[in-house]
Every structure is written in C-alpha cells, then in structure tokens.
Write an enzyme that holds these catalytic residues in place. Sequence first.
Site, short mmCIF file in Angstrom:
data_model
loop_
_atom_site.label_atom_id
_atom_site.label_comp_id
_atom_site.label_asym_id
_atom_site.label_seq_id
_atom_site.Cartn_x
_atom_site.Cartn_y
_atom_site.Cartn_z
N ASP A 237 0.87 -1.17 0.00
CA ASP A 237 0.00 0.00 0.00
C ASP A 237 0.92 1.23 0.00
O ASP A 237 2.11 1.12 0.28
CB ASP A 237 -0.88 -0.05 1.26
CG ASP A 237 -1.64 1.22 1.49
OD1 ASP A 237 -2.34 1.66 0.56
OD2 ASP A 237 -1.54 1.78 2.60
N ASP B 155 -0.14 5.20 0.88
CA ASP B 155 -0.38 6.15 1.98
C ASP B 155 -0.41 5.42 3.31
O ASP B 155 -1.20 4.50 3.51
CB ASP B 155 -1.73 6.84 1.78
CG ASP B 155 -1.81 7.66 0.51
OD1 ASP B 155 -1.89 8.89 0.61
OD2 ASP B 155 -1.81 7.06 -0.57
N ASP C 131 -1.55 -0.84 5.96
CA ASP C 131 -1.88 -0.35 7.30
C ASP C 131 -3.38 -0.28 7.56
O ASP C 131 -3.79 -0.16 8.71
CB ASP C 131 -1.30 1.05 7.50
CG ASP C 131 -1.99 2.09 6.62
OD1 ASP C 131 -2.61 3.01 7.15
OD2 ASP C 131 -1.90 1.98 5.39
#
Length: 225
Positions: free
Chosen positions: A12, A14, A168
Amino acid sequence: MNCTTAPAVLFDFDGTLADTAPDMVFALNNWLAARGRAPVATEQVRGLCSGGSRALLNFCGIGEESMEAAVHDYLQCYEKTDYQNTVLFAGILPVLQQLNAAGIPWGVATNKPEKYFNPIAARLLAPLNPAVLIARNATLPAKPHPATLLAAAQQCNKTATQCVYVGDDLRDGQAALAAKMPFIAVTWGYWREDQWRAADTPLIAALIATPELLLPSLAALPTLN
C-alpha cells in the site's frame, strides 16, 4: 531467503510506504478555510489519511454541499500542494534497497488515483526500480476490491499466492483476503486499532511496528520457505 521462489512484495502507499499526511492535511485546512472554518491539527486526522479525501471530509463534515462537490474542491487544494511534503517513512528506503539487492520484486498497489500518485511515485519510487506501480484508475475498483492487487501480481508474473501484500488499513487486509494473498499489517503509519477490533476475519499473517522487521517477517512466511 530463497530468492528464486520468493514472492513479490506489494505495498500500500499512503500510511505504509509514504507519509502523505502533511500534504493531505494542509489541503484539508485550505478547504476548511475557504468555508470560514477552523483548521484541524494533523494528529487529529492522521489516522484517516489512508481512507483518502472522503474519510477526511466525513470527519470534518461537509454541511449541505454534496460529497462529490466537496471531494472535487478538496482535490483541487491537494493538487496545489505539489505533494512536496510527502516523504517515505523512516526506514523504508533501506528495506526497498534490500529487496532489490536480494532480487525480490516489489511494487505498489494503491487506492490513490493515478493523477496524484504518479507524480509522487516518479520522485520517490521510480529511482528505486520497482517491478510494478499500480494506482487506481477508471478500470480498477478501489480496495477492498482485490483488483489492484491482482493486477500488480499479474504484472510481476506471479499468482496472488506468490505475493505478499503490506498495508496499514483494514481495507488493505480485506483486499488481500479477497485476493488470497498473505497480508502483513504495519503500525508505523496510519494504523487504527479501532478498525481492526471490528474485523471479524483473520486477515493478518504478521503485525509489525517498524520497517526493519519487514524482511524477517517475510522470511517467516510459509510462502518463502
């Protein structure tokens, strides 16, 4: 680590590879100022940045305007930042360099739209020779749909089970589960414990707090043995 059988490592963006919050919150405060509203502190909304513009605007409230209009105006504010305060998290660069040195392909599969991701990736990631960079476009639905992960795996000439996804956000885990891809969750970025308490599926193969723990965690996964 046997590099001939090692899976691709997909990230991922961001909140996992890059700290995009400074630019995203700056844009949010400009959006608020244009409406005569008080700014928010970065720490108030930092954990929402993985959710993108809609998560930030939902937190602040959009009043009577439509979400589409609010997002449009916010993204104009975001584009004006030129993303100059977005950086890789501390410890990420050595990990990516180690993956390169080990001959392990890596790349990004992100919900961030191409228009905003591509300029950042050109500055921060392209010099590191990633195997694949997949951002959301008109043909790829957003996570938790697995489309971006599956497209990234295909570009790496790997099956989904021959890849590991690192992220996250809860949607990262859900997308990995839908893709049948092992998932490593990280807490150094925009991790929100409340998201995961509500999760009712076993999404996480490993949970790590610093980038330095990523390679040992990869080595411990059955797919690398």
